[in-house]
Scaffold this motif. Sequence first.
Motif, PDB file in Angstrom:
ATOM      1  N   ASN A 375      48.391  41.607  44.605  1.00 59.58           N
ATOM      2  CA  ASN A 375      48.768  41.138  43.267  1.00 59.58           C
ATOM      3  C   ASN A 375      48.133  41.956  42.153  1.00 59.58           C
ATOM      4  O   ASN A 375      48.478  41.768  40.980  1.00 59.58           O
ATOM      5  CB  ASN A 375      48.416  39.655  43.093  1.00 59.58           C
ATOM      6  CG  ASN A 375      49.470  38.724  43.667  1.00 59.58           C
ATOM      7  OD1 ASN A 375      50.598  39.130  43.927  1.00 59.58           O
ATOM      8  ND2 ASN A 375      49.103  37.481  43.887  1.00 59.58           N
ATOM      9  N   TRP A 376      47.224  42.900  42.502  1.00 58.66           N
ATOM     10  CA  TRP A 376      46.723  43.794  41.449  1.00 58.66           C
ATOM     11  C   TRP A 376      47.876  44.585  40.822  1.00 58.66           C
ATOM     12  O   TRP A 376      47.820  44.968  39.652  1.00 58.66           O
ATOM     13  CB  TRP A 376      45.662  44.746  42.000  1.00 58.66           C
ATOM     14  CG  TRP A 376      46.103  45.678  43.097  1.00 58.66           C
ATOM     15  CD1 TRP A 376      46.002  45.444  44.436  1.00 58.66           C
ATOM     16  CD2 TRP A 376      46.678  46.984  42.961  1.00 58.66           C
ATOM     17  NE1 TRP A 376      46.491  46.522  45.148  1.00 58.66           N
ATOM     18  CE2 TRP A 376      46.909  47.488  44.270  1.00 58.66           C
ATOM     19  CE3 TRP A 376      47.021  47.781  41.882  1.00 58.66           C
ATOM     20  CZ2 TRP A 376      47.473  48.741  44.512  1.00 58.66           C
ATOM     21  CZ3 TRP A 376      47.585  49.034  42.112  1.00 58.66           C
ATOM     22  CH2 TRP A 376      47.796  49.500  43.418  1.00 58.66           C
ATOM     23  N   ALA A 379      49.134  42.489  37.837  1.00 58.65           N
ATOM     24  CA  ALA A 379      48.142  41.866  36.960  1.00 58.65           C
ATOM     25  C   ALA A 379      48.590  41.849  35.503  1.00 58.65           C
ATOM     26  O   ALA A 379      48.308  40.893  34.771  1.00 58.65           O
ATOM     27  CB  ALA A 379      46.799  42.560  37.101  1.00 58.65           C
ATOM     28  N   ARG A 383      48.973  38.464  33.134  1.00 54.22           N
ATOM     29  CA  ARG A 383      48.441  38.272  31.781  1.00 54.22           C
ATOM     30  C   ARG A 383      49.532  37.806  30.821  1.00 54.22           C
ATOM     31  O   ARG A 383      49.281  37.000  29.924  1.00 54.22           O
ATOM     32  CB  ARG A 383      47.829  39.575  31.268  1.00 54.22           C
ATOM     33  CG  ARG A 383      46.513  39.933  31.895  1.00 54.22           C
ATOM     34  CD  ARG A 383      45.442  38.923  31.536  1.00 54.22           C
ATOM     35  NE  ARG A 383      45.286  38.785  30.099  1.00 54.22           N
ATOM     36  CZ  ARG A 383      44.990  37.651  29.473  1.00 54.22           C
ATOM     37  NH1 ARG A 383      44.837  36.545  30.166  1.00 54.22           N
ATOM     38  NH2 ARG A 383      44.847  37.614  28.149  1.00 54.22           N
ATOM     39  N   VAL A 391      41.430  36.836  36.650  1.00 58.31           N
ATOM     40  CA  VAL A 391      41.743  37.780  37.722  1.00 58.31           C
ATOM     41  C   VAL A 391      40.450  38.431  38.184  1.00 58.31           C
ATOM     42  O   VAL A 391      39.751  39.070  37.383  1.00 58.31           O
ATOM     43  CB  VAL A 391      42.748  38.859  37.258  1.00 58.31           C
ATOM     44  CG1 VAL A 391      43.050  39.827  38.413  1.00 58.31           C
ATOM     45  CG2 VAL A 391      44.037  38.221  36.744  1.00 58.31           C
ATOM     46  N   LEU A 436      42.718  47.736  34.072  1.00 58.61           N
ATOM     47  CA  LEU A 436      42.893  46.325  33.754  1.00 58.61           C
ATOM     48  C   LEU A 436      41.644  45.734  33.111  1.00 58.61           C
ATOM     49  O   LEU A 436      41.723  44.953  32.163  1.00 58.61           O
ATOM     50  CB  LEU A 436      43.263  45.548  35.023  1.00 58.61           C
ATOM     51  CG  LEU A 436      44.643  45.868  35.599  1.00 58.61           C
ATOM     52  CD1 LEU A 436      44.748  45.371  37.031  1.00 58.61           C
ATOM     53  CD2 LEU A 436      45.740  45.251  34.732  1.00 58.61           C
ATOM     54  N   VAL A 444      39.868  39.842  33.217  1.00 59.91           N
ATOM     55  CA  VAL A 444      39.810  40.588  34.478  1.00 59.91           C
ATOM     56  C   VAL A 444      38.390  41.105  34.678  1.00 59.91           C
ATOM     57  O   VAL A 444      37.784  41.650  33.742  1.00 59.91           O
ATOM     58  CB  VAL A 444      40.793  41.775  34.476  1.00 59.91           C
ATOM     59  CG1 VAL A 444      40.752  42.498  35.830  1.00 59.91           C
ATOM     60  CG2 VAL A 444      42.218  41.311  34.171  1.00 59.91           C
TER      61      VAL A 444
END
Length: 535
Positions: A375-376, A379, A383, A391, A436, A444
């Motif tokens: 799921n990175w 990201a 948001r 995260v 991120l 994050v």
Amino acid sequence: MPARLDGLTPDLVSTASAVGSALDAGRLDAALAGIATLLERCPDHPEVQRLHAGILGMQGRHAEAVAAMRLALAQRPQDPAYLNTLATLLGQAGDYDGAIEALQTACSLQPEMALAWYNLGVMLTRSVRNDEAEAALRKAVQHDRDASDARALLADLLRMRGESAQAAAEYRRVLVDRPWSGMAWWGLADLKTTRMAASDVDAMQTAQREPRASDDDRIAIGFALARALDDLGRPAESLQALATANAIARRRQPWHGAAYSAAITALAAAFDPPPAGADDRTLGQELIFIVGMPRSGSTLVEQILASHPLVEGTGELPDLPQVLAEESRRRGQPFPRWVPQMQPADWARLGRRYLERTARWRRHRPRSTDKLPSNWIYADAIRAMLPGAHVVGCRRDALETCFSCYRQRLDNNEYTRDFDDLARFWHDCDRSLERLVQRYPQAVTVHEYEALLASPQARIRALLAFCDLPFDEACLRFHETRRAVRSPSADQVRQPLRQDTVHSQRYGALLDPLRRALDLPPWSACGAAECTRHD
């Protein structure tokens, strides 16, 4: 309903049967050898379309595979076998909801079809619907006592619940009936609570030569054999077993690292500058996403958080990719092409859809995790659609992470088959996490595995503070928390923190090719010292 091969000449029936057998055995080369003739002479025949779809799926061409299978199914809409094939291809493409729906239809049309029940169990397991998965798998065994893969997956569910001894016994029972069962051998090897014996090495080497073993079996047995050889202190042989298993997988479905890196760059550009996300900045505040490379300590982070009385640990949920895929289908464009068209209300709609899909995880505790490592990639979308979410990006030493991925049987992670691909993927992930954190510093963070080992209490306190959670002593005793864990690290997170987790050192110069790919110095330049990088 007409027979599936009706309308084919005898020679084409023979060819189609051969292609089908090759697909069942997982042998792509043999399947490709026959499909060209079938496509040339009868491209519109439903069985030819089904076989072609299966080949496309094995090649990783998921959208084409699903499209071809839908053409076949249009001609035989009530055929349970066709629905089963469609479900398999949808699962390969990550559409678990669609796969489950197709399999439920197949099982209703042919309740005694053990294969459909087994595949339903697989898809439900991937969707973290474990109770339903167990019921489906028991149906598979009920209708086929020889359903070894279903029995092995039931043993996996035992392992998830921490019942390692019972799981080991079940794997052994499967191997009595089917000594070449790759799933059973790998399940046994992946139990960190036991070590395999020299007799197991001999049995696995014999199983690899078994004509009835599929390529999937040989791949899984290869990883299990490597684990056993490692336990026995035979690193060179272990590395060779890994190279062989990964080569089989790589031949079937290659990875295109340069294209993937370009896609990651394009994805970042699609969110530069960040879009105006959901107006409600608290939307998603009950969520903690845990992302990063596999084998980077993400399961440990989730176990720590799930030990908190306010947090439910869920595992690797498919819901975020599914929500984005739903939007892609709705707009008729792939993600992230539709990002510029999105308005704050659209992002909020997607955020609410995710919360709706995952609401069951917050029935007993107000907050929940989502530990799908990949799921990175999404990201920035997190948001925009869930601006209140946190995260946590997990990072572990580059060499240790990549070598651990190479040693692990990770389905649908084709970048793990080759050192150069692994290194490129690691860099893609790492640079994305850095970007991120710089862009969303309040939302994050990067959690360092080695820092946790060096100073557990300080790092756990910092993790809880970042997630807006009050400190709780239970998080320091995470290994005492009892919960289902579906991860290669399931057994480790039920133990206190260990300082002896560095694995690459025992391989010395044998891992210099991986060091070179990661731009690390060779083993000889480090001597007996740790030759790794912690950034």
